[in-house]
Design a protein around this motif. Structure first.
Motif, PDB file in Angstrom:
ATOM      1  N   ASP A  16       0.835  -1.194   0.000  1.00  0.00           N
ATOM      2  CA  ASP A  16       0.000   0.000   0.000  1.00  0.00           C
ATOM      3  C   ASP A  16       0.873   1.248   0.000  1.00  0.00           C
ATOM      4  OD1 ASP A  16      -2.429  -1.513   0.345  1.00  0.00           O
ATOM      5  OD2 ASP A  16      -1.824  -1.829   2.425  1.00  0.00           O
ATOM      6  N   LEU A  17       0.352   2.321  -0.608  1.00  0.00           N
ATOM      7  CA  LEU A  17       1.015   3.622  -0.600  1.00  0.00           C
ATOM      8  C   LEU A  17       0.361   4.438   0.523  1.00  0.00           C
ATOM      9  CD1 LEU A  17       3.071   5.475  -2.039  1.00  0.00           C
ATOM     10  CD2 LEU A  17       1.166   6.355  -3.374  1.00  0.00           C
ATOM     11  N   VAL A  18       1.145   4.718   1.600  1.00  0.00           N
ATOM     12  CA  VAL A  18       0.603   5.383   2.780  1.00  0.00           C
ATOM     13  C   VAL A  18       1.212   6.775   2.889  1.00  0.00           C
ATOM     14  CG1 VAL A  18       0.385   5.248   5.292  1.00  0.00           C
ATOM     15  CG2 VAL A  18       0.379   3.166   3.937  1.00  0.00           C
ATOM     16  N   LYS A  19       0.336   7.788   3.064  1.00  0.00           N
ATOM     17  CA  LYS A  19       0.814   9.163   3.242  1.00  0.00           C
ATOM     18  C   LYS A  19       1.293   9.320   4.687  1.00  0.00           C
ATOM     19  CE  LYS A  19      -1.773  11.764  -0.168  1.00  0.00           C
ATOM     20  NZ  LYS A  19      -2.701  12.881  -0.392  1.00  0.00           N
ATOM     21  N   ILE A  20       2.572   9.611   4.859  1.00  0.00           N
ATOM     22  CA  ILE A  20       3.145   9.809   6.191  1.00  0.00           C
ATOM     23  C   ILE A  20       2.875  11.236   6.658  1.00  0.00           C
ATOM     24  CG2 ILE A  20       5.267   9.779   7.544  1.00  0.00           C
ATOM     25  CD1 ILE A  20       4.359   7.021   6.614  1.00  0.00           C
ATOM     26  N   SER A  21       3.146  12.200   5.799  1.00  0.00           N
ATOM     27  CA  SER A  21       2.910  13.603   6.145  1.00  0.00           C
ATOM     28  C   SER A  21       2.262  14.291   4.954  1.00  0.00           C
ATOM     29  CB  SER A  21       4.238  14.228   6.561  1.00  0.00           C
ATOM     30  OG  SER A  21       4.511  15.409   5.944  1.00  0.00           O
ATOM     31  N   PRO A  22       0.917  14.274   4.921  1.00  0.00           N
ATOM     32  CA  PRO A  22       0.194  14.808   3.760  1.00  0.00           C
ATOM     33  C   PRO A  22       0.251  16.333   3.649  1.00  0.00           C
ATOM     34  CG  PRO A  22      -1.346  14.030   5.416  1.00  0.00           C
ATOM     35  CD  PRO A  22       0.025  13.668   5.891  1.00  0.00           C
ATOM     36  N   THR A  23       0.582  17.031   4.718  1.00  0.00           N
ATOM     37  CA  THR A  23       0.590  18.499   4.665  1.00  0.00           C
ATOM     38  C   THR A  23       1.899  19.060   4.128  1.00  0.00           C
ATOM     39  OG1 THR A  23       1.342  18.569   6.956  1.00  0.00           O
ATOM     40  CG2 THR A  23      -1.035  18.730   6.577  1.00  0.00           C
ATOM     41  N   ALA A  24       2.935  18.220   4.058  1.00  0.00           N
ATOM     42  CA  ALA A  24       4.230  18.698   3.561  1.00  0.00           C
ATOM     43  C   ALA A  24       4.135  19.000   2.069  1.00  0.00           C
ATOM     44  CB  ALA A  24       5.305  17.649   3.814  1.00  0.00           C
ATOM     45  N   ASN A  25       5.090  19.767   1.582  1.00  0.00           N
ATOM     46  CA  ASN A  25       5.095  20.105   0.158  1.00  0.00           C
ATOM     47  C   ASN A  25       6.404  19.634  -0.443  1.00  0.00           C
ATOM     48  OD1 ASN A  25       4.358  21.118  -2.283  1.00  0.00           O
ATOM     49  ND2 ASN A  25       4.618  23.273  -1.726  1.00  0.00           N
TER      50      ASN A  25
END
Length: 141
Positions: A16-25
């Motif tokens: 699975d592709l899991v977002k660790i820190s979605p707010t980062a750019n």
């Protein structure tokens, strides 16, 4: 890399592709087995809860006319509770004429504390509350 490429790689590896820190750019993602990740996290939380020590409140009853040997015996029991990491509530119930001489009960409490002061410290000083005199001891840090 783009999210589409990362998702393609994760599908090829059956992960699975899991977002660790979605707010980062740009957002930080990780390829992992999400079910196993959740299981491991739950297991760590369970172990942390199991290893926590909850301190109990134990109670020792004294009387205003207690003899020295009896006081030493009760102090030994309270010291065992304190060494175990529990708080100890020391109580005296005054009966009849004893209520007029509450200062004697406070003296008994201070003698008791002198016997256990190596193992604990006073959390609440001896206080007269109605018919009772109460003192709370806690283990030394």
């Amino acid at each position: 890399m783009s999210a589409v490429q990362a998702n393609k790689i994760a599908d090829e590896k059956n992960l699975d592709l899991v977002k660790i820190s979605p707010t980062a750019n740009p957002p930080v993602c990780k390829i992992m087995d999400y079910g196993k990740f959740r299981f491991d996290t739950a297991k760590k939380e369970k172990d942390a809860r199991k290893n926590q020590k909850t301190s109990e409140m134990k109670e020792v009853w004294l009387s205003m006319t207690i003899d020295t040997h009896d006081l030493e015996t009760k102090a030994k029991q309270a010291a065992k509770f304190l060494k175990n990491g529990d708080k100890v509530k020391v109580s005296i119930r005054m009966r009849g004429r004893q209520q007029a001489h509450a200062a004697l009960g406070v003296e008994v409490m201070n003698e008791f504390f002198a016997l256990v002061q190596n193992d604990g410290e006073m959390n609440k000083k001896p206080l007269t509350e109605g018919r009772n005199i109460i003192m709370i001891l806690q283990p030394k840090k």
